[in-house]
Enzyme design. Structure first.
Site, PDB file in Angstrom:
ATOM      1  N   GLU A 130       7.611 -16.108  21.142  1.00  0.00           N
ATOM      2  CA  GLU A 130       7.810 -16.550  19.775  1.00  0.00           C
ATOM      3  C   GLU A 130       9.198 -16.131  19.296  1.00  0.00           C
ATOM      4  OE1 GLU A 130       4.401 -15.684  17.279  1.00  0.00           O
ATOM      5  OE2 GLU A 130       3.091 -16.188  18.946  1.00  0.00           O
TER       6      GLU A 130
ATOM      7  N   LYS B 148       0.075 -15.133  34.876  1.00  0.00           N
ATOM      8  CA  LYS B 148       0.356 -15.073  33.439  1.00  0.00           C
ATOM      9  C   LYS B 148      -0.004 -13.699  32.874  1.00  0.00           C
ATOM     10  CE  LYS B 148       1.249 -15.802  29.329  1.00  0.00           C
ATOM     11  NZ  LYS B 148       2.534 -16.019  28.740  1.00  0.00           N
TER      12      LYS B 148
ATOM     13  N   CYS C 126      -0.141 -11.462  22.165  1.00  0.00           N
ATOM     14  CA  CYS C 126      -0.363 -11.583  23.615  1.00  0.00           C
ATOM     15  C   CYS C 126      -0.443 -10.261  24.376  1.00  0.00           C
ATOM     16  CB  CYS C 126       0.737 -12.427  24.221  1.00  0.00           C
ATOM     17  SG  CYS C 126       0.672 -14.123  23.660  1.00  0.00           S
TER      18      CYS C 126
ATOM     19  N   PHE D  12       5.896  -9.533  13.699  1.00  0.00           N
ATOM     20  CA  PHE D  12       5.896  -8.652  14.885  1.00  0.00           C
ATOM     21  C   PHE D  12       7.223  -8.665  15.621  1.00  0.00           C
ATOM     22  CE2 PHE D  12       5.581 -10.964  18.937  1.00  0.00           C
ATOM     23  CZ  PHE D  12       5.392 -12.267  18.512  1.00  0.00           C
TER      24      PHE D  12
HETATM   25  P1  NAD Z   1      -3.355 -19.889  17.703  1.00  0.00           P
HETATM   26  O1  NAD Z   1      -4.470 -19.110  17.146  1.00  0.00           O
HETATM   27  O2  NAD Z   1      -2.044 -19.958  16.984  1.00  0.00           O
HETATM   28  O3  NAD Z   1      -3.835 -21.416  17.884  1.00  0.00           O
HETATM   29  C1  NAD Z   1      -5.041 -21.801  18.449  1.00  0.00           C
HETATM   30  C2  NAD Z   1      -5.581 -22.995  17.673  1.00  0.00           C
HETATM   31  O4  NAD Z   1      -6.732 -23.505  18.365  1.00  0.00           O
HETATM   32  C3  NAD Z   1      -6.049 -22.664  16.250  1.00  0.00           C
HETATM   33  O5  NAD Z   1      -5.312 -23.455  15.327  1.00  0.00           O
HETATM   34  C4  NAD Z   1      -7.541 -23.019  16.263  1.00  0.00           C
HETATM   35  O6  NAD Z   1      -7.991 -23.595  15.049  1.00  0.00           O
HETATM   36  C5  NAD Z   1      -7.619 -24.025  17.390  1.00  0.00           C
HETATM   37  N1  NAD Z   1      -8.960 -24.172  17.973  1.00  0.00           N
HETATM   38  C6  NAD Z   1      -9.798 -23.200  18.415  1.00  0.00           C
HETATM   39  N2  NAD Z   1     -10.922 -23.739  18.917  1.00  0.00           N
HETATM   40  C7  NAD Z   1     -10.799 -25.084  18.811  1.00  0.00           C
HETATM   41  C8  NAD Z   1     -11.628 -26.183  19.180  1.00  0.00           C
HETATM   42  N3  NAD Z   1     -12.803 -25.995  19.784  1.00  0.00           N
HETATM   43  N4  NAD Z   1     -11.189 -27.430  18.914  1.00  0.00           N
HETATM   44  C9  NAD Z   1      -9.981 -27.631  18.301  1.00  0.00           C
HETATM   45  N5  NAD Z   1      -9.155 -26.625  17.951  1.00  0.00           N
HETATM   46  C10 NAD Z   1      -9.554 -25.372  18.205  1.00  0.00           C
HETATM   47  O7  NAD Z   1      -3.134 -19.360  19.178  1.00  0.00           O
HETATM   48  P2  NAD Z   1      -1.793 -19.408  20.064  1.00  0.00           P
HETATM   49  O8  NAD Z   1      -0.917 -18.270  19.711  1.00  0.00           O
HETATM   50  O9  NAD Z   1      -1.241 -20.796  20.031  1.00  0.00           O
HETATM   51  O10 NAD Z   1      -2.385 -19.100  21.497  1.00  0.00           O
HETATM   52  C11 NAD Z   1      -3.144 -20.050  22.219  1.00  0.00           C
HETATM   53  C12 NAD Z   1      -3.277 -19.597  23.653  1.00  0.00           C
HETATM   54  O11 NAD Z   1      -1.982 -19.538  24.263  1.00  0.00           O
HETATM   55  C13 NAD Z   1      -3.885 -18.203  23.822  1.00  0.00           C
HETATM   56  O12 NAD Z   1      -4.679 -18.191  24.976  1.00  0.00           O
HETATM   57  C14 NAD Z   1      -2.660 -17.329  24.032  1.00  0.00           C
HETATM   58  O13 NAD Z   1      -2.965 -16.188  24.799  1.00  0.00           O
HETATM   59  C15 NAD Z   1      -1.740 -18.240  24.805  1.00  0.00           C
HETATM   60  N6  NAD Z   1      -0.314 -17.927  24.672  1.00  0.00           N
HETATM   61  C16 NAD Z   1       0.207 -17.579  23.468  1.00  0.00           C
HETATM   62  C17 NAD Z   1       1.567 -17.330  23.342  1.00  0.00           C
HETATM   63  C18 NAD Z   1       2.165 -16.933  22.031  1.00  0.00           C
HETATM   64  O14 NAD Z   1       3.308 -16.496  22.024  1.00  0.00           O
HETATM   65  N7  NAD Z   1       1.471 -17.056  20.924  1.00  0.00           N
HETATM   66  C19 NAD Z   1       2.400 -17.470  24.446  1.00  0.00           C
HETATM   67  C20 NAD Z   1       1.834 -17.849  25.660  1.00  0.00           C
HETATM   68  C21 NAD Z   1       0.487 -18.074  25.759  1.00  0.00           C
HETATM   69  C1  UDX Z   2       5.288 -12.502  25.008  1.00  0.00           C
HETATM   70  C2  UDX Z   2       6.010 -12.846  26.324  1.00  0.00           C
HETATM   71  O1  UDX Z   2       7.368 -12.414  26.246  1.00  0.00           O
HETATM   72  C3  UDX Z   2       5.952 -14.329  26.577  1.00  0.00           C
HETATM   73  O2  UDX Z   2       6.554 -14.637  27.820  1.00  0.00           O
HETATM   74  C4  UDX Z   2       4.495 -14.742  26.579  1.00  0.00           C
HETATM   75  O3  UDX Z   2       4.396 -16.139  26.806  1.00  0.00           O
HETATM   76  C5  UDX Z   2       3.817 -14.376  25.285  1.00  0.00           C
HETATM   77  O4  UDX Z   2       3.955 -12.979  25.053  1.00  0.00           O
HETATM   78  P1  UDX Z   2       5.889 -12.703  22.426  1.00  0.00           P
HETATM   79  O5  UDX Z   2       4.726 -11.785  22.239  1.00  0.00           O
HETATM   80  O6  UDX Z   2       5.948 -13.950  21.646  1.00  0.00           O
HETATM   81  O7  UDX Z   2       5.994 -13.139  23.959  1.00  0.00           O
HETATM   82  O8  UDX Z   2       7.256 -11.904  22.132  1.00  0.00           O
HETATM   83  P2  UDX Z   2       8.121 -10.836  22.976  1.00  0.00           P
HETATM   84  O9  UDX Z   2       9.536 -11.209  22.847  1.00  0.00           O
HETATM   85  O10 UDX Z   2       7.612 -10.664  24.342  1.00  0.00           O
HETATM   86  O11 UDX Z   2       7.883  -9.497  22.159  1.00  0.00           O
HETATM   87  C6  UDX Z   2       6.647  -8.814  22.153  1.00  0.00           C
HETATM   88  C7  UDX Z   2       6.781  -7.516  21.383  1.00  0.00           C
HETATM   89  O12 UDX Z   2       7.545  -6.569  22.117  1.00  0.00           O
HETATM   90  C8  UDX Z   2       7.475  -7.663  20.031  1.00  0.00           C
HETATM   91  O13 UDX Z   2       6.831  -6.874  19.080  1.00  0.00           O
HETATM   92  C9  UDX Z   2       8.864  -7.166  20.321  1.00  0.00           C
HETATM   93  O14 UDX Z   2       9.509  -6.703  19.170  1.00  0.00           O
HETATM   94  C10 UDX Z   2       8.570  -6.052  21.303  1.00  0.00           C
HETATM   95  N1  UDX Z   2       9.722  -5.710  22.146  1.00  0.00           N
HETATM   96  C11 UDX Z   2      10.245  -6.627  23.007  1.00  0.00           C
HETATM   97  C12 UDX Z   2      10.271  -4.432  22.092  1.00  0.00           C
HETATM   98  O15 UDX Z   2       9.808  -3.593  21.312  1.00  0.00           O
HETATM   99  N2  UDX Z   2      11.331  -4.121  22.896  1.00  0.00           N
HETATM  100  C13 UDX Z   2      11.874  -5.022  23.763  1.00  0.00           C
HETATM  101  O16 UDX Z   2      12.816  -4.661  24.471  1.00  0.00           O
HETATM  102  C14 UDX Z   2      11.313  -6.319  23.821  1.00  0.00           C
END
Ligand code: NAD
Ligand code: UDX
Length: 465
Positions: free
Chosen positions: A165, A220, A276, A338
């Site tokens: 993010e 992952k 995550c 975060f």
């Molecule tokens: P999120 O909570 O932002 O989004 C998930 C969405 O799915 C919600 O809007 C929810 O309403 C919807 N949903 C749930 N059940 C549903 C259903 N049955 N039908 C339709 N919609 C439904 O979550 P996210 O951060 O996008 O994460 C999603 C997945 O991706 C997780 O498994 C997470 O671990 C993974 N992931 C997240 C990140 C990240 O940085 N956030 C990065 C890599 C992988």
């Molecule tokens: C993480 C992974 O980086 C990404 O590849 C995966 O798909 C989802 O989870 P995210 O959680 O979105 O991504 O952000 P990331 O940049 O990894 O930071 C995670 C946390 O670690 C944050 O709170 C960040 O501030 C902290 N962080 C990161 C540190 O405190 N120090 C660092 O050097 C790097």
């Protein structure tokens, strides 16, 4: 060739990922569906700046593709029916009940999706796991699809998302790699190829890695565990630096220049947050335990233990520095998200630091460029440590950083937003109670410049003894 993609889940992953696929593949219709009507309405807001997720560059991508070949809808059945390929991108939080409570991934949303796909699908589909899932989940999805479906054939692929993010669009435009796991059967290989062809519209072929399903699922969890481990490692050293007079920023630089170690992810902080890292490591720990691999489980669990310690240590340091009491004292928080460049607050260190300080009767005023009062209250209420009324009284949010810091005893930096560096720190100092303290939980401010103004500066792992 894939012509119609559906993605279930319009969150931080589904939204940006599909927006980029649609932008880069104008010949593919991409429909992102979600049960959350409010979220979908926000994705469809005519003002692209009001989409529900803040990510640099995202609104431009949405503006270009939305209405052309990118659609957001709550019509889940219809989108499943029309699609050749269905991405499951729903949330997989840590279980809060039953067996594996507090550790295992809660797969109920995944199972609901699988059942819905099985019920609706009339022709063959490729189902892609985009959510982060425990290793071997694909076999459960396949079981549900094959046993509850209408005779349609399904191929399950694992295509975990590695975007972070705050840099989601950059990461999606130029990923280090795209990972696709599938069955080793000819049908499995054909499905893999179809997904490879989608990404090949903009990702160089040598960055598209194909593996078996289990390697992809496990990679992952492992990638996140390794990244989080680096943060906990440097944070562990930050405490030692504070005792020895070493400076953790200098140590990080010195070790990061070793090409075997590398410079990234060595920034000492108040602790990692985000949706995550903690969830995925806990899941890894749970999987290891369930195979009886206790040493493996303990090894990874330590990354979380260290992170919890770091958050608590930061709050304790504020209390002890402010003469062992923060009762009735105003503490300004700069940042609640975060990390910078996101409006996501899930598992943000700020929530836990605030909780510890409110337990000591501090009064907290927060300024975050992208997070408002409603979200802050939601985060505190979610902790369930006190009533909504108590949270409202103890933690307030304001829309101006100077107002947040006015008459404060101390400032705590919880998020590394760039704009904090360019504030008029002299003006902030003049309006604070003295002595004026800054607790820099991100080591982003210039220690010497602040000390020259008169601040008492406490960074993470940078104190002189
Ligand atoms: P999120 O909570 O932002 O989004 C998930 C969405 O799915 C919600 O809007 C929810 O309403 C919807 N949903 C749930 N059940 C549903 C259903 N049955 N039908 C339709 N919609 C439904 O979550 P996210 O951060 O996008 O994460 C999603 C997945 O991706 C997780 O498994 C997470 O671990 C993974 N992931 C997240 C990140 C990240 O940085 N956030 C990065 C890599 C992988
Ligand atoms: C993480 C992974 O980086 C990404 O590849 C995966 O798909 C989802 O989870 P995210 O959680 O979105 O991504 O952000 P990331 O940049 O990894 O930071 C995670 C946390 O670690 C944050 O709170 C960040 O501030 C902290 N962080 C990161 C540190 O405190 N120090 C660092 O050097 C790097």
């Amino acid at each position: 060739m894939i012509k119609n993609i559906c993605c279930i889940g319009a969150g931080y992953v589904g939204g940006p990922t599909m927006a980029v696929i649609a932008q880069r593949c104008p010949h593919i219709k991409v429909t992102v569906v979600d049960l959350n009507e409010k979220r979908i309405a926000a994705w469809n807001d005519p003002d692209v700046n009001k989409i529900p997720i803040y990510e640099p560059g995202l609104s431009q991508v949405v503006a270009e593709a939305r209405g052309r070949n990118l659609f957001f809808s709550t019509e889940v059945d219809q989108a499943i029916d029309e699609a050749d390929m269905i991405f499951i991108s729903v949330n997989t939080p840590t279980k809060t009940y039953g067996i594996g409570k507090g550790m295992a991934a809660d797969l109920k949303y995944i199972e609901l999706c699988a059942r819905q796909i099985a019920r609706v699908a009339k022709n063959d589909k490729i189902v892609v796991e985009k959510s982060t899932l425990p290793v071997r989940t694909a076999s459960a999805i396949k079981d549900i699809l094959d046993n509850t479906g209408n005779g349609a054939q399904f191929q399950i692929l694992s295509n975990p998302e590695f975007l972070a993010e705050g840099t989601a669009i950059e990461d999606l435009f130029a990923p280090d790699r795209v990972l696709i796991g599938g069955d080793t059967t000819p049908e499995g290989q054909k499905a893999i190829q179809q997904l490879v062809d989608v990404y090949a519209n903009w990702v160089p072929k040598d960055r598209i890695l194909t593996t078996n399903v289990w390697s992809s699922e496990l990679s992952k969890l492992t990638a996140n565990a390794f990244l989080a481990q680096r943060v906990s490692s440097i944070n562990a050293l930050s405490e030692l630096c504070e005792r020895t007079g070493a400076n953790v920023n200098e140590v990080a630089k010195a070790i990061g220049l070793d090409s075997r170690i590398g410079p990234k992810f060595l920034k000492a902080s108040v602790g990692f947050g985000g949706s995550c890292f903690q969830k995925d490591i806990l899941n890894l720990v749970y999987i290891a335990k369930s195979y009886g691999l206790h040493e493996v489980a303990d090894y990874w669990e330590q990354v979380i233990i260290m992170n919890d310690h770091q958050k608590r240590r930061f709050a304790k340091n504020i209390i002890s520095t402010l003469y062992n009491t923060v009762s009735g004292k105003k503490i300004a928080f700069l940042g609640w998200a975060f990390k910078k460049d996101t409006n996501d607050t899930r598992e943000s260190a700020a929530i836990y630091v605030a909780d510890d300080l409110v337990n000591e009767q501090a009064e907290i005023v927060v300024f975050d460029p992208k997070v408002g009062q409603e979200q802050i209250q939601f985060d505190l209420n979610y902790l369930n440590t006190r009533t909504e009324e108590e949270n409202k009284n103890a933690v307030k949010s304001v829309a101006n950083p100077y107002e947040a810091c006015k008459n404060a005893h101390a400032i705590a930096i919880l998020t590394e937003w760039d704009e904090f560096k360019s504030y008029d720190w002299k003006q902030i100092y003049d309006n604070m109670l003295k002595p004026a303290f800054v607790f820099d939980g991100r080591n982003i401010l210039d220690k010497k410049a602040l000390e020259d103004i008169g601040f008492k500066y406490h960074g993470i792992g940078v104190n002189e003894i």
